[in-house]
Design a protein around this motif. Structure first.
Motif, short mmCIF file in Angstrom:
data_model
loop_
_atom_site.label_atom_id
_atom_site.label_comp_id
_atom_site.label_asym_id
_atom_site.label_seq_id
_atom_site.Cartn_x
_atom_site.Cartn_y
_atom_site.Cartn_z
N LEU A 122 -18.30 -92.12 -25.76
CA LEU A 122 -16.98 -91.41 -26.13
C LEU A 122 -17.29 -89.80 -26.69
N LYS A 123 -16.90 -88.88 -25.80
CA LYS A 123 -17.14 -87.66 -26.44
C LYS A 123 -15.74 -86.86 -26.67
N MET A 124 -15.78 -86.61 -28.11
CA MET A 124 -14.51 -85.90 -28.46
C MET A 124 -14.38 -84.35 -28.17
N ALA A 125 -15.53 -84.01 -27.71
CA ALA A 125 -15.51 -82.63 -27.30
C ALA A 125 -14.92 -82.34 -25.85
N GLN A 126 -14.93 -83.51 -25.24
CA GLN A 126 -13.99 -83.63 -23.82
C GLN A 126 -12.75 -83.79 -23.94
N VAL A 127 -12.24 -83.78 -25.18
CA VAL A 127 -10.93 -83.97 -25.37
C VAL A 127 -10.11 -82.53 -25.62
N PRO A 128 -9.25 -82.18 -24.53
CA PRO A 128 -8.78 -80.85 -24.67
C PRO A 128 -8.10 -80.53 -25.96
N LYS A 129 -8.31 -79.30 -26.47
CA LYS A 129 -8.02 -79.10 -28.01
C LYS A 129 -6.40 -78.94 -27.70
N GLY A 130 -5.88 -79.39 -28.90
CA GLY A 130 -4.58 -79.66 -29.16
C GLY A 130 -3.68 -80.62 -28.55
N SER A 131 -4.62 -81.62 -27.66
CA SER A 131 -3.92 -82.64 -26.89
C SER A 131 -3.46 -83.68 -27.95
N VAL A 132 -4.33 -83.94 -29.02
CA VAL A 132 -4.02 -85.06 -29.97
C VAL A 132 -3.93 -84.48 -31.34
N LYS A 133 -3.11 -85.25 -32.38
CA LYS A 133 -2.98 -84.60 -33.72
C LYS A 133 -4.23 -84.57 -34.32
N TYR A 134 -5.08 -85.55 -34.30
CA TYR A 134 -6.48 -85.56 -34.94
C TYR A 134 -7.40 -85.42 -34.13
#
Ligand SMILES: Cc1cc2nc3c(=O)[nH]c(=O)nc-3n(C[C@H](O)[C@H](O)[C@H](O)COP(=O)(O)OP(=O)(O)OC[C@H]3O[C@@H](n4cnc5c(N)ncnc54)[C@H](O)[C@@H]3O)c2cc1C
Length: 446
Positions: free
Chosen positions: A107-119
């Motif tokens: 699971l790569k947090m770097a792949q989560v678009p910026k601003g799409s989740v609070k944390y």
């Protein structure tokens, strides 16, 4: 007694009864969080703790966004952020070192678009004892908070509806008596309160392994490309290897040992286990900080409420620790029960129906979310049953090939909690924004 002795024997003790609106048994993180919220709301709260300090045994290390949200509401987040280590990487699933250590999925947090989740991180890593100490330091700033260390709960009596609840402890100098309007049991999985009320702890204990939680100083990142949270998938040498805090804080290496190994020999397994789990040059050089064996359970109390006594945290439920959901669920219980009392004391809501609802909602949350998810976590690292293996392969494949999986998982970890009791007009209570009875601890790491 011979009247002549009156001058030479001490006078009889005066039996005093100390009262509080709410008494909480157990100064673990759950009892402390409930106490903090109550005290911030001006409720007179007394904590009774058997030990002389916050328990130091190595247990929870990871707090997911769903919990951070609750901790933020009571002003704890800045201290926790400062003391802990943010997991900005995600979670690696990998083979054991002995089997090559290959990464199976990540699971790569770097792949989560910026601003799409609070944390936008997978959680904060921090030893449970430090979390508890931070909450305690906030409690101690509240005028209506009291704590009695070294007071072991031994009995509770409830009489008429209008009568206070009577509580007996064994303190440093014998029995101590207390009374309260309501009693919260936050005294852990072996809850003396739950047992004294003869509430069955339903479910099962895992019989295929004993769980060992060890803390060790070792350069996992330097030697083996390990990141903050690592799940080792193996039939025998499954493990969770994770940071317990920033920089030089020890790492948690949690693993299973067979149940036919005698209690006294369990920790003797550790060097051989480390040999198969730890990357890096041989002979291994590590500093073992602590190690404790545990039985792992999937159990829930038959009820979370008997009269004016409510169960909270591990006193009400216990699950295997692999997914890190036990304290997550317990802290959400604490927030929920405190919200109920804020309504009862500060907004004159009728107590019994609200507390019945707490008991049902939080018990259902464990049964419907925490329990199945924590069983999934355990099976994912350990079981090689064909069906489990197929599900695991499917999950790993999705993580490796479907870029939307990372956002999906981050969103689940950040999931907004449904709250059927939300009363926005209660926002702005002194020191708290929390007014909801929390419906589910839905967030997990998958
Ligand atoms: C190895 C391991 C790793 C874990 N990792 C995670 C994780 O990463 N994330 C997660 O969410 N959960 C994790 N858990 C689960 C987590 O540790 C528990 O859910 C958590 O401790 C529950 O908190 P609590 O406050 O309800 O109970 P406890 O922390 O058990 O606190 C209970 C308190 O009550 C006191 N007490 C007990 N009996 C009495 C009595 N008779 N009178 C007065 N006081 C009493 C105890 O001294 C203690 O201070 C892990 C557990 C283990 C074993």
């Amino acid at each position: 007694m011979n009247p002549n002795y009156a001058s030479i024997v001490p006078p009889a003790d005066e039996i005093s009864i100390e009262h509080a609106q709410v008494i909480i048994v157990g100064a673990g993180p759950v009892g402390l969080l409930a106490a903090l919220k109550l005290a911030q709301g001006g409720i007179d709260v007394l904590l009774l703790e058997a030990d002389k300090q916050v328990l130091q045994s190595p247990r929870a290390t990871t707090y997911m966004p769903i919990v951070l949200n609750e901790l933020e509401k009571v002003g704890l987040f800045p201290d926790i952020e400062k003391a802990g280590h943010k997991n900005k990487e995600g979670i690696i699933f990998r083979k054991s070192h002995a089997k090559g250590g290959e990464t199976l999925a990540q699971l790569k947090m770097a792949q989560v678009p910026k601003g799409s989740v609070k944390y936008d991180f997978a959680g904060i890593h921090l030893g449970q004892q430090t979390l508890a100490e931070i909450i305690l330091s906030h409690c101690e700033k509240q005028k209506t908070f009291r704590i009695r260390w070294g007071h072991r709960f031994v009995g509770v009596k409830q009489s008429g509806e209008a009568d206070p609840v009577s509580v007996t402890c064994v303190g440093p100098v014998g029995e101590k008596f207390f009374s309260c309007d309501y009693l919260i049991a936050a005294d852990g999985a072996g809850s003396a309160v739950r047992r004294s009320l003869c509430i069955p702890f339903e479910g099962f204990t895992w019989q295929d392994f004993r769980f060992v939680a060890s803390n060790v100083k070792y350069d996992f990142e330097g030697y083996g490309g390990f990141t903050t949270a690592n799940m080792i998938v193996d039939e025998e040498d499954w493990a969770v290897i994770a940071r317990t805090g920033p920089d030089d804080a020890p790492w948690r290496v949690a693993f299973g040992v067979r149940t036919d190994i005698p209690e006294a020999d369990i920790l003797k397994q550790l060097p051989a286990k480390y040999e198969r789990l730890l990357p890096g040059p041989r002979p291994l050089k590590y500093e073992l900080v602590s190690a404790n064996p545990y039985w792992a359970h999937q159990r829930v109390a038959a009820t979370f409420k008997v009269g004016k006594v409510l169960l909270c945290g591990d006193a009400g439920h216990s699950n295997n620790p692999i997914g890190g959901l036990g304290l997550t669920t317990g802290l959400l219980d604490a927030a929920a029960i405190a919200n109920c009392f804020l309504r009862i004391y500060n907004h004159n809501e009728s107590a019994d129906a609200l507390l019945e609802r707490y008991a049902k909602v939080r018990r259902d949350a464990w049964i419907n979310y925490t329990n199945p998810q924590s069983i999934d976590f355990k099976l994912r690292v350990h079981s090689f049953h064909p069906e489990v293996q197929a599900a695991r392969d499917g999950f790993f494949n999705a993580l490796n090939t479907d870029p939307s999986m990372h956002l999906k998982m981050a969103t689940m970890m950040n999931e907004v909690i449904e709250d059927e009791f939300a009363q926005p007009e209660l926002n702005g209570l002194p020191g708290t924004e929390a007014n909801d009875v929390i419906e589910g601890s839905k967030s997990g790491k998958d």
